[in-house]
Scaffold this active site. Structure first.
Site, mmCIF file in Angstrom:
data_model
loop_
_atom_site.group_PDB
_atom_site.id
_atom_site.type_symbol
_atom_site.label_atom_id
_atom_site.label_comp_id
_atom_site.label_asym_id
_atom_site.label_seq_id
_atom_site.Cartn_x
_atom_site.Cartn_y
_atom_site.Cartn_z
ATOM 1 N N GLY A 157 -79.570 -26.629 -28.825
ATOM 2 C CA GLY A 157 -79.361 -25.975 -27.527
ATOM 3 C C GLY A 157 -79.154 -24.499 -27.816
ATOM 4 O O GLY A 157 -78.438 -24.135 -28.757
ATOM 5 N N ASN A 165 -76.339 -22.939 -30.335
ATOM 6 C CA ASN A 165 -76.834 -22.252 -31.539
ATOM 7 C C ASN A 165 -76.314 -20.819 -31.614
ATOM 8 O O ASN A 165 -75.915 -20.339 -32.682
ATOM 9 C CB ASN A 165 -78.363 -22.243 -31.558
ATOM 10 C CG ASN A 165 -78.949 -23.602 -31.944
ATOM 11 O OD1 ASN A 165 -78.244 -24.480 -32.435
ATOM 12 N ND2 ASN A 165 -80.236 -23.758 -31.706
ATOM 13 N N GLY A 212 -90.155 -8.348 -37.449
ATOM 14 C CA GLY A 212 -88.898 -7.644 -37.159
ATOM 15 C C GLY A 212 -88.627 -7.553 -35.677
ATOM 16 O O GLY A 212 -88.816 -8.525 -34.947
ATOM 17 N N ASP A 262 -81.797 -17.242 -32.176
ATOM 18 C CA ASP A 262 -80.385 -17.464 -31.839
ATOM 19 C C ASP A 262 -79.472 -16.897 -32.933
ATOM 20 O O ASP A 262 -78.403 -16.357 -32.636
ATOM 21 C CB ASP A 262 -80.117 -18.954 -31.633
ATOM 22 C CG ASP A 262 -80.865 -19.495 -30.423
ATOM 23 O OD1 ASP A 262 -81.062 -18.732 -29.461
ATOM 24 O OD2 ASP A 262 -81.261 -20.669 -30.450
HETATM 25 P P1 ADP Z 1 -87.415 -16.725 -31.687
HETATM 26 O O1 ADP Z 1 -86.796 -17.603 -32.711
HETATM 27 O O2 ADP Z 1 -86.563 -16.551 -30.473
HETATM 28 O O3 ADP Z 1 -88.840 -17.068 -31.333
HETATM 29 P P2 ADP Z 1 -88.375 -14.562 -33.416
HETATM 30 O O4 ADP Z 1 -89.357 -15.531 -33.979
HETATM 31 O O5 ADP Z 1 -88.903 -13.302 -32.850
HETATM 32 O O6 ADP Z 1 -87.440 -15.249 -32.306
HETATM 33 O O7 ADP Z 1 -87.320 -14.238 -34.563
HETATM 34 C C1 ADP Z 1 -86.116 -13.556 -34.301
HETATM 35 C C2 ADP Z 1 -85.785 -12.655 -35.470
HETATM 36 O O8 ADP Z 1 -85.648 -13.460 -36.639
HETATM 37 C C3 ADP Z 1 -86.852 -11.629 -35.794
HETATM 38 O O9 ADP Z 1 -86.673 -10.449 -35.043
HETATM 39 C C4 ADP Z 1 -86.611 -11.403 -37.284
HETATM 40 O O10 ADP Z 1 -85.548 -10.480 -37.485
HETATM 41 C C5 ADP Z 1 -86.155 -12.780 -37.762
HETATM 42 N N1 ADP Z 1 -87.288 -13.543 -38.322
HETATM 43 C C6 ADP Z 1 -88.034 -14.477 -37.685
HETATM 44 N N2 ADP Z 1 -89.007 -14.947 -38.499
HETATM 45 C C7 ADP Z 1 -88.858 -14.316 -39.675
HETATM 46 C C8 ADP Z 1 -89.545 -14.345 -40.943
HETATM 47 N N3 ADP Z 1 -90.603 -15.162 -41.150
HETATM 48 N N4 ADP Z 1 -89.099 -13.534 -41.922
HETATM 49 C C9 ADP Z 1 -88.036 -12.718 -41.744
HETATM 50 N N5 ADP Z 1 -87.354 -12.632 -40.573
HETATM 51 C C10 ADP Z 1 -87.753 -13.412 -39.567
#
Ligand code: ADP
Ligand code: NA
Length: 300
Positions: free
Chosen positions: A44, A48, A223, A252
């Protein structure tokens, strides 16, 4: 119980048990496939973010609800073991929230969320509003009824508490909610849903500043992007280069850590770098809440 040295954060949000089936290829309508593994994982978005903020070093209270089914106690215990104050977590007659997730060989997800007990949180109590008023920040998402989310954000605004909104699951937002949101943190997909602008996060961020004073758009491995009315030219913050094994809950983890750093008074750019480190640690380990790092690890 009160620790004046710690930052207080209140989360108003969902608890769900994630019921995860791991398959080679996800079934289409009318089709049956044999999977190779099943897991139940407490989750959730609200829970989280609460766990992420608690591990990052804040004193966190969670407002929400679990059901009277077999999942309710485990959802409570997960929060409690992470040190989250669950005095205001209701227990509602009926099922807990569940997320039914099919993960295929490529790691792609198909998800059905059934709100269950989360749907019963339609308004806040006096104690809920008091807990929000005492916090430095209020974290909200869109997995509880809008009436409660709005009431929480309005209580925060009246008391000078910073509201951080994760607009997930992606949907158009009522203007009343945006009017009381201080910081909006969508991922790229959610930002596109909110603005109708896809593939251009700089332009999406600029468009969102018409509604809220500050925006962070997260961009996965690329990022994130920060923009504010005071500094409308978007600034990119790169994610540390790591090998991701499970990005569930990355957003999260990022929001929970960001909230803690900001509540401690750190400047936005420092807070974003720290949150990026926390999220990068979480993607290198399996699971969502279980993979969230503790303060000492993030600092290192
Ligand atoms: P969500 O989980 O809500 O879809 P994101 O995928 O944009 O969000 O990821 C949130 C944050 O987590 C990113 O801004 C980044 O800082 C970090 N992050 C996500 N995936 C990676 C990755 N493969 N390597 C490094 N950092 C990551
Ligand atoms: Na993870």
């Amino acid at each position: 119980m009160d620790n004046p040295g710690m930052t207080r954060i209140t989360v108003l949000g969902s608890t769900n048990m994630d019921l995860v089936a791991y398959v080679t290829t996800a079934p289409r309508s009318g089709e049956t496939v044999t999977g190779h593994e099943f897991r139940t994982i407490p989750g959730g978005k609200g829970a989280n973010q609460a766990v992420a903020a608690a591990r990052a070093g804040a004193e966190v209270a969670m407002i929400g609800a679990v059901g009277t089914d077999e999942f309710g106690d485990r959802l409570r215990a997960t929060l409690e073991h992470s040190g989250v104050d669950i005095d205001l977590l209701r227990t509602t007659e009926g099922p807990s929230g569940t997320a039914h997730i099919v993960v295929d060989r490529d790691g792609a997800n198909a998800i059905v969320v059934i709100p269950g007990a989360n749907g019963s949180v339609t308004s806040l109590s006096h104690a809920d509003r008091a807990m929000i008023a005492e916090a430095r920040s209020l974290l909200i998402q869109l997995e509880l009824p809008m009436s409660a989310v709005l009431e929480g954000a309005e209580a925060a605004r009246r008391n000078g508490v910073r509201t951080i909104l994760t607009p997930a699951p992606a949907r158009p937002l009522p203007p009343e909610l945006l009017a009381v949101t201080d910081l909006l943190v969508p991922n790229e997909h959610e930002a596109a849903t909110l603005t109708g602008i896809s593939g251009d996060p700089e332009r999406a961020a600029a468009a969102l500043l018409a509604h809220v004073p500050e925006v962070v758009i997260t961009l996965g491995a690329r990022g994130c992007l920060y923009a504010s009315r005071a500094q409308p030219e978007p600034v990119a913050v790169l994610a540390p280069p790591v090998t991701a094994v499970d990005t569930t809950g990355a957003g999260d983890t990022f929001v929970g850590a960001l909230a803690v750093a900001l509540a401690e008074g750190r400047p936005m750019m420092d807070a974003l770098a720290w949150a990026s480190s926390a999220a990068a640690l979480s993607v290198q380990r399996p699971g969502a809440a279980t993979s969230m790092p503790y303060r000492a690890e993030i600092d290192a």
